[in-house]
Design a protein around this motif. Structure first.
Motif, PDB file in Angstrom:
ATOM      1  N   VAL A   1      44.151  99.011 -92.659  1.00 40.48           N
ATOM      2  CA  VAL A   1      44.308 100.215 -92.012  1.00 40.48           C
ATOM      3  C   VAL A   1      42.746 100.754 -92.153  1.00 40.48           C
ATOM      4  O   VAL A   1      41.878 100.486 -93.192  1.00 40.48           O
ATOM      5  N   GLU A   2      42.270 101.286 -90.956  1.00 40.12           N
ATOM      6  CA  GLU A   2      40.785 101.711 -90.922  1.00 40.12           C
ATOM      7  C   GLU A   2      40.877 103.367 -90.934  1.00 40.12           C
ATOM      8  O   GLU A   2      39.893 103.978 -91.643  1.00 40.12           O
ATOM      9  N   ASP A   3      41.824 104.082 -90.527  1.00 42.29           N
ATOM     10  CA  ASP A   3      41.754 105.560 -90.721  1.00 42.29           C
ATOM     11  C   ASP A   3      43.236 106.024 -90.795  1.00 42.29           C
ATOM     12  O   ASP A   3      44.060 105.263 -90.235  1.00 42.29           O
ATOM     13  N   VAL A   4      43.439 107.284 -91.183  1.00 42.95           N
ATOM     14  CA  VAL A   4      44.694 108.118 -91.346  1.00 42.95           C
ATOM     15  C   VAL A   4      44.329 109.376 -90.856  1.00 42.95           C
ATOM     16  O   VAL A   4      43.334 109.937 -91.166  1.00 42.95           O
ATOM     17  N   GLU A   5      45.294 109.830 -89.896  1.00 44.03           N
ATOM     18  CA  GLU A   5      45.029 111.362 -89.360  1.00 44.03           C
ATOM     19  C   GLU A   5      46.248 111.942 -89.174  1.00 44.03           C
ATOM     20  O   GLU A   5      47.264 111.255 -88.994  1.00 44.03           O
ATOM     21  N   VAL A   6      46.350 113.121 -89.311  1.00 48.09           N
ATOM     22  CA  VAL A   6      47.564 113.794 -89.183  1.00 48.09           C
ATOM     23  C   VAL A   6      47.259 114.575 -87.575  1.00 48.09           C
ATOM     24  O   VAL A   6      46.354 115.223 -87.225  1.00 48.09           O
ATOM     25  N   ARG A   7      48.071 114.375 -86.545  1.00 46.59           N
ATOM     26  CA  ARG A   7      48.041 115.062 -85.596  1.00 46.59           C
ATOM     27  C   ARG A   7      49.197 116.046 -85.479  1.00 46.59           C
ATOM     28  O   ARG A   7      50.381 115.974 -85.883  1.00 46.59           O
ATOM     29  N   ARG A   8      48.533 117.192 -85.019  1.00 46.87           N
ATOM     30  CA  ARG A   8      49.476 118.477 -85.007  1.00 46.87           C
ATOM     31  C   ARG A   8      49.748 118.797 -83.570  1.00 46.87           C
ATOM     32  O   ARG A   8      49.091 118.792 -82.841  1.00 46.87           O
ATOM     33  N   PHE A   9      51.241 118.971 -83.619  1.00 42.67           N
ATOM     34  CA  PHE A   9      51.768 119.388 -82.248  1.00 42.67           C
ATOM     35  C   PHE A   9      52.823 120.548 -82.431  1.00 42.67           C
ATOM     36  O   PHE A   9      52.792 120.970 -83.602  1.00 42.67           O
ATOM     37  N   VAL A  10      53.304 120.960 -81.511  1.00 44.33           N
ATOM     38  CA  VAL A  10      54.239 122.280 -81.703  1.00 44.33           C
ATOM     39  C   VAL A  10      55.411 121.821 -82.070  1.00 44.33           C
ATOM     40  O   VAL A  10      56.222 120.880 -81.988  1.00 44.33           O
ATOM     41  N   GLY A  11      55.799 122.477 -83.230  1.00 45.59           N
ATOM     42  CA  GLY A  11      57.174 122.107 -84.028  1.00 45.59           C
ATOM     43  C   GLY A  11      57.325 120.954 -85.011  1.00 45.59           C
ATOM     44  O   GLY A  11      57.992 120.747 -85.606  1.00 45.59           O
ATOM     45  N   ASN A  12      56.153 120.035 -85.008  1.00 40.52           N
ATOM     46  CA  ASN A  12      55.862 118.887 -85.641  1.00 40.52           C
ATOM     47  C   ASN A  12      54.591 118.410 -85.829  1.00 40.52           C
ATOM     48  O   ASN A  12      53.830 118.653 -85.131  1.00 40.52           O
ATOM     49  N   ASP A  13      54.599 117.608 -86.744  1.00 39.04           N
ATOM     50  CA  ASP A  13      53.159 117.004 -87.349  1.00 39.04           C
ATOM     51  C   ASP A  13      53.335 115.501 -87.489  1.00 39.04           C
ATOM     52  O   ASP A  13      54.531 115.181 -87.966  1.00 39.04           O
ATOM     53  N   VAL A  14      52.598 114.727 -87.075  1.00 37.91           N
ATOM     54  CA  VAL A  14      52.703 113.179 -87.141  1.00 37.91           C
ATOM     55  C   VAL A  14      51.606 112.521 -87.791  1.00 37.91           C
ATOM     56  O   VAL A  14      50.214 112.999 -87.719  1.00 37.91           O
ATOM     57  N   LEU A  15      51.755 111.947 -88.857  1.00 36.93           N
ATOM     58  CA  LEU A  15      50.942 111.122 -89.768  1.00 36.93           C
ATOM     59  C   LEU A  15      50.438 109.666 -88.849  1.00 36.93           C
ATOM     60  O   LEU A  15      51.457 108.840 -88.865  1.00 36.93           O
ATOM     61  N   VAL A  16      49.365 109.641 -88.377  1.00 35.31           N
ATOM     62  CA  VAL A  16      49.045 108.345 -87.691  1.00 35.31           C
ATOM     63  C   VAL A  16      48.136 107.604 -88.525  1.00 35.31           C
ATOM     64  O   VAL A  16      47.080 107.716 -89.212  1.00 35.31           O
ATOM     65  N   VAL A  17      48.555 106.066 -88.617  1.00 34.25           N
ATOM     66  CA  VAL A  17      47.822 104.997 -89.114  1.00 34.25           C
ATOM     67  C   VAL A  17      47.172 104.239 -88.135  1.00 34.25           C
ATOM     68  O   VAL A  17      47.806 103.777 -87.467  1.00 34.25           O
ATOM     69  N   LYS A  18      45.864 104.202 -88.419  1.00 37.23           N
ATOM     70  CA  LYS A  18      45.086 103.475 -87.359  1.00 37.23           C
ATOM     71  C   LYS A  18      44.547 101.980 -87.946  1.00 37.23           C
ATOM     72  O   LYS A  18      44.005 102.080 -89.043  1.00 37.23           O
ATOM     73  N   THR A  19      44.749 101.010 -87.227  1.00 38.24           N
ATOM     74  CA  THR A  19      44.374  99.659 -87.463  1.00 38.24           C
ATOM     75  C   THR A  19      43.517  99.406 -86.342  1.00 38.24           C
ATOM     76  O   THR A  19      43.154  99.988 -85.261  1.00 38.24           O
ATOM     77  N   PRO A  20      42.558  98.306 -86.402  1.00 34.60           N
ATOM     78  CA  PRO A  20      41.692  98.182 -85.229  1.00 34.60           C
ATOM     79  C   PRO A  20      42.253  97.809 -84.017  1.00 34.60           C
ATOM     80  O   PRO A  20      41.507  98.401 -83.056  1.00 34.60           O
ATOM     81  N   ASP A  21      43.449  97.617 -83.602  1.00 36.06           N
ATOM     82  CA  ASP A  21      43.947  97.559 -82.589  1.00 36.06           C
ATOM     83  C   ASP A  21      44.976  98.261 -82.023  1.00 36.06           C
ATOM     84  O   ASP A  21      45.515  98.370 -80.888  1.00 36.06           O
ATOM     85  N   ARG A  22      45.559  99.133 -82.930  1.00 35.43           N
ATOM     86  CA  ARG A  22      46.678 100.246 -82.579  1.00 35.43           C
ATOM     87  C   ARG A  22      46.661 101.282 -83.375  1.00 35.43           C
ATOM     88  O   ARG A  22      46.100 101.449 -84.289  1.00 35.43           O
ATOM     89  N   ALA A  23      47.202 102.364 -82.933  1.00 39.62           N
ATOM     90  CA  ALA A  23      47.788 103.571 -83.792  1.00 39.62           C
ATOM     91  C   ALA A  23      49.239 103.701 -83.850  1.00 39.62           C
ATOM     92  O   ALA A  23      49.975 103.750 -82.890  1.00 39.62           O
ATOM     93  N   VAL A  24      49.586 103.619 -85.182  1.00 39.07           N
ATOM     94  CA  VAL A  24      51.047 103.790 -85.573  1.00 39.07           C
ATOM     95  C   VAL A  24      51.627 105.139 -86.072  1.00 39.07           C
ATOM     96  O   VAL A  24      50.833 105.710 -86.861  1.00 39.07           O
ATOM     97  N   GLU A  25      52.453 105.580 -85.674  1.00 38.85           N
ATOM     98  CA  GLU A  25      53.348 106.802 -86.114  1.00 38.85           C
ATOM     99  C   GLU A  25      53.722 106.426 -87.369  1.00 38.85           C
ATOM    100  O   GLU A  25      54.844 105.607 -87.377  1.00 38.85           O
TER     101      GLU A  25
ATOM    102  N   ARG B   1      57.206 114.567 -78.310  1.00 35.78           N
ATOM    103  CA  ARG B   1      56.518 114.425 -79.464  1.00 35.78           C
ATOM    104  C   ARG B   1      55.511 115.601 -79.699  1.00 35.78           C
ATOM    105  O   ARG B   1      55.452 116.357 -80.616  1.00 35.78           O
ATOM    106  N   ALA B   2      54.933 116.111 -78.587  1.00 33.93           N
ATOM    107  CA  ALA B   2      53.914 117.150 -78.565  1.00 33.93           C
ATOM    108  C   ALA B   2      54.567 118.481 -78.737  1.00 33.93           C
ATOM    109  O   ALA B   2      54.198 119.409 -79.104  1.00 33.93           O
ATOM    110  N   TYR B   3      55.912 118.510 -78.261  1.00 34.32           N
ATOM    111  CA  TYR B   3      56.847 119.875 -78.569  1.00 34.32           C
ATOM    112  C   TYR B   3      58.168 119.585 -78.916  1.00 34.32           C
ATOM    113  O   TYR B   3      58.932 119.081 -78.343  1.00 34.32           O
ATOM    114  N   PHE B   4      58.050 119.661 -80.304  1.00 32.48           N
ATOM    115  CA  PHE B   4      59.564 119.504 -80.848  1.00 32.48           C
ATOM    116  C   PHE B   4      60.170 120.873 -80.897  1.00 32.48           C
ATOM    117  O   PHE B   4      59.964 121.762 -81.829  1.00 32.48           O
TER     118      PHE B   4
END
Lengths: 753, 171
Positions: A81-105, B92-95
């Protein structure tokens, strides 16, 4: 489990980051793996509501899309794991874990869990950090604060707390609130007692005519002595006259009591509102504050006077009639009681649905008034765009909605009240049937007894209707009272210390020493600001909007206190002086000058109501507004209207300058006084300001750099920090942000010419 | 970006992506990608211009620097695979679940408690102001709960009677 996923897991409330992992997942992980972080979300990878999990053990991170036995949707070794970020969207948030080759929800959740997502991210980053440094496991607890903001949910009962309050209305003690309301009655306890006594007396007297039905019916018959009429009719006349007097006296005393109480409460509330700090006004809108002062106090008044008195009278009437009826004829009394449950239930149901309808009508009313509030001030736009037809349609549509709703209410009421009347008549008819047979059978039960009985029955049903609705009135009143008391209980955050001294007249030597400031629950808006301003010097504040310029001057006025560092004036720490004595020596001319309704003279003299007329005129002259005022037929007595709307922007500006001139402050704050006016007015204002600033310490917030060109010192602020400092010439030579802004404005003015 | 982007109304016009030359797909690293006229971009954000009234139209694709790669005029006009990929990103962007039934709607101390069935499963939520129940178009209602989650009722006339009776006082 299902109910928890759709509701709110208790773990959300205490902010724990090691939640109770369900057995299905626990078993898969194996008992020996130590769970460091376990957080649940409320969305599955398929975008359905459902519980999903993010679990971190000593070495790995697991993402579970559900609580079933499908196994983890992703397993990532922590070392990758390289980094962790929270992506904010409309109506939901996603915690994304980043590794060197991909980003996993790794976890998804609705906004309901937004603070928890941030905590989870920080906890994960903490773990990574700890691993990187010394491979040691750091305990992860709820150490991270919630992202500021107010509490959404009551920690006791889990209910959402309404936005207009900070206490949970379900958890307040009603008894305590009522007790506190009654404290407001105490100064008028004689009046209250008189009102109550009159009420009880009135209720008692109202029973007499019914009671007299018995001798009337039994004795007024062919051949009987007229003496009975000679005694009874005058008695009845007396009773009715007494009722008239009692009723009038009661009405007057209760009204007076109510008005006294509401006067006290409103005055107390308004006094307190004036004392409260600016941060209160940041949090509450004008509308909600107004409704507390006006309608909430009104509701409390109605409750303490009429509702409570009526309750006491109703209970007394009900019990006394009830006892009497049972005493006279218990069999018939039982009959009287039979429709009571039906009446009570029907009233409750009816008031429920009528309330719903009234809410609907109210919603539509406010829609209609919003439409009006939009269209009428905007009538010139409507006409210019030739949209009259559409506005008329819009209004007609909303007015038609109201018509329909009111018709609905009317039809409901039209059928309800006759129905209730019918139910009560049924009770009376049963009495005629059963009681009439008793009379015919010729026991001791006379026709007079029956008539009296039926009369009392009607008087018995009345209070029942009112009592069925009492709990609602009680709830509304206590909620309103709580809203009022909440404000009264709030302590001003910027308060004078007990040992605060009166600031002596100052020379105007101002110093900021490492001042930082954050609005409550928010991010820092000023970081480590230091500067010094000698008496009579002018300071220019420059920077993009949101840089903290306005906040800085608010600190000088002590609308807020710095969170770190200190501000001194002639060596006095502002926190150690009385606010009032400080503000008396500071004058302010705001970006949007605020005038109060009243005459021009009153507005100029706002800071010094005792100023002599010649002083007011002199101030107006300094402010370049005198010539204009003399052209008005009412001169200085001209009424400026609400917020000064009858004056133009430039005129309001100069009136507010005159106000500052008259106050003759040692420190002057100018907030971009020359925007939105034509060039000629601008030069009038500029001239006025130059006169005003002469010999005073001045802080000028300017968007137009020409305003601060001659300042002794210019501070360039960006994101709450001082990024440049110096005179106009020095800053130009530096060629930094100030230089850039200057060049941009120069280009603009070239275009303008 | 050349011919693939149809320019409209000069510099400030929208750059619509030509559906015939646009391919949208998910890359192996978990990111959304768009290939347009031979150029390949990573899409860091998809943004609806009218999330409530026209969710399937006017969608901006933005890159990591928040620059517009281009606009998708209508999702349905893309080829099937691209449309599918874009829809997944939009989901995903609009739930914004669609409320299919209102089981109960009551007021508790000034807060409206909604018990509903949605197309994403059952949901109970609280609304703290009647202004958060908004009729965005006639018959189309959007609700915002205490935490800022959105719920959609595209057509109130298609709700059953009980749901409508419960909803009626609020609109």
């Amino acid at each position: 489990m299902g109910s928890e996923a759709e509701g709110f897991p208790s773990t959300f409330l205490d902010g724990d980051l090691v939640e109770q992992v369900p057995d299905s997942i626990r078993l898969e992980l194996g008992a020996e793996e130590k769970v460091l972080v376990a957080v649940s979300g409320d969305l599955t990878p398929q975008n359905q509501y459902g519980r999903s999990w993010l679990i971190v053990t000593g070495g790995r991170l697991y993402a579970y899309g559900s609580e079933g036995d499908e196994g983890p949707t992703a397993v990532i070794p922590l070392s990758e794991v390289e980094d962790v970020e929270v992506r904010r969207f409309v109506g939901n948030d996603v915690l994304v874990v980043k590794t060197p080759d991909r980003a996993v929800e790794a976890l998804r959740a609705t906004k309901t869990h937004a603070p928890k997502m941030d905590r989870a991210r920080l906890a994960l980053l903490g773990l990574l950090h700890a691993r990187g440094k010394r491979e040691a496991e750091r305990p992860v607890g709820p150490t991270v604060e919630d992202g500021g903001g107010r509490q959404v949910r009551c920690s006791k009962c889990g209910r959402v707390i309404p936005p207009w309050t900070t206490v949970c209305p379900a958890c307040i003690s009603r008894r305590a609130v009522i007790w506190r309301i009654l404290q407001y009655v105490r100064p008028y306890r004689l009046l209250a007692a008189a009102g109550l006594a009159l009420s009880i007396l009135l209720a008692g007297v109202s029973l007499i005519p019914t009671y007299l039905l018995k001798p009337l019916v039994n004795n007024v018959k062919p051949g009987a002595d007229v003496g009975i009429l000679i005694t009874l009719v005058p008695i009845l006349l007396g009773v009715h006259a007494l009722r008239l007097l009692l009723s009038a006296a009661r009405q007057y005393s209760l009204s007076k009591l109510g008005e006294r109480i509401i006067l006290d409460l409103r005055t107390r509330l308004y006094e307190h509102l004036q004392i409260l700090s600016m941060s209160f006004y940041d949090k509450h809108s004008t509308g909600t504050i107004m409704s507390r002062v006006l309608s909430d106090t009104g509701r409390v008044q109605g409750f303490v006077t009429w509702e409570v008195q009526q309750l006491i009278v109703d209970v007394l009437t009900l019990t006394s009639i009830g006892v009497f009826l049972f005493y006279v004829n218990w069999r018939l009394a039982v009959l009287v009681l039979t429709p009571v449950p039906v009446l009570a239930v029907a009233t409750k149901l009816f008031s429920g649905s009528v309330r719903r309808l009234y809410r609907k009508a109210w919603t539509r009313w406010s829609n209609l008034s919003a439409t009006l509030a939009d269209a009428i001030p905007g009538v010139s736009v409507v006409k210019a765009f030739a949209q009259e037809g559409r506005e008329i349609d819009r209004f007609n549509g909303k007015a038609g909605d109201i018509y329909e709703t009111h018709l609905h209410i009317a039809s409901l009421s039209a059928s309800f009240f006759p129905l209730m009347g019918f139910l009560m008549s049924l009770g009376a008819l049963m009495l005629w049937w059963v009681g009439g047979r008793q009379v015919l059978a010729g026991g001791g039960f006379t026709p007079g007894d029956l008539m009296m009985f039926i009369g009392f029955t009607w008087q018995f049903y009345g209070p029942i209707e009112r009592l069925s609705n009492f709990s609602r009135a009680l709830q509304e009143a206590t909620t309103s009272a709580e809203r009022v008391f909440e404000v009264l209980d709030m302590m001003p955050e910027v308060e004078d210390r007990r040992d605060a001294v009166t600031l002596p007249p100052v020379r105007g030597h101002l110093r900021f020493e490492h001042v930082s400031f954050a609005y409550e629950g928010g991010e820092e808006v000023l970081h480590d600001v230091s500067f010094e301003l000698k008496p009579g010097q002018t300071l220019g504040l420059v920077g993009p909007s949101g840089a903290g310029k306005t906040t800085l001057v608010k600190l000088i006025l002590r609308f807020y206190d710095p969170t770190e560092g200190r501000i001194t004036l002639d060596g006095h720490d502002l926190r150690e002086v009385r606010k009032e004595s400080l503000r008396r020596q500071v004058g302010m001319v705001l970006q949007e000058p605020f005038l109060f309704s009243g005459s021009i003279a009153e507005n100029i003299a706002y800071g010094r109501p005792d100023a002599r007329p010649e002083e007011v005129i002199a101030a107006a002259k300094v402010a370049n507004i005198h010539d204009f005022i003399t052209t008005l037929p009412e001169g200085y007595d001209f009424e400026v209207g609400e917020r000064g709307h009858r004056l133009s922007g430039g005129e309001r500006q100069r009136v507010s300058i005159a106000r500052a001139v008259l106050k003759d402050p040692r420190i002057l704050i100018l907030d971009e006084a020359t925007s939105f006016v034509d060039t000629e007015t601008e030069s009038l204002i500029q001239e006025a300001l130059n006169r005003l600033m002469m010999g005073r310490t001045a802080i000028v917030i300017a968007h137009r750099l020409t305003t601060v060109k001659n300042a002794d010192k210019i501070l360039v602020l960006e994101e709450g920090r001082i990024v440049e400092e110096g005179t106009h010439q020095q800053l130009l030579r530096n060629n930094g942000l100030y230089g850039r802004l200057c060049r941009m404005q120069a280009q603009l003015s070239v275009i303008a010419e | 970006m050349g011919r693939a982007l149809r320019r409209r109304a000069g510099g400030t016009g929208l750059r619509f992506l030509n559906p015939a030359e646009t391919r949208i797909y998910w890359g192996g690293d978990g990111s959304l990608r768009v290939e347009v006229g031979g150029l390949n971009h990573t899409v860091s954000r998809v943004a609806r211009a009218f999330p409530l009234t026209a969710p399937g139209k006017y969608i901006a694709l933005l890159d990591e620097e928040e620059r517009e790669i281009g606009w998708v005029e209508e999702v349905d006009r893309l080829d099937r695979a691209s449309a599918e990929a874009l829809r997944r990103a939009l989901e995903r962007a609009y739930f914004i679940p669609v409320i299919t039934r209102i089981l109960d709607l009551r007021e508790e101390y000034g807060v409206y408690v909604w018990e509903t069935e949605t197309d994403r499963g059952p949901r109970t939520f609280e609304v703290t102001s009647r202004h958060h129940v908004r009729e965005v178009q006639p018959g189309h209602v959007v609700v915002k709960d205490a935490y800022g989650n959105l719920y959609d009722i595209p057509d109130i006339t298609s709700l059953d009677d009980q749901s409508r009776t419960l909803l009626d006082p609020l609109i």
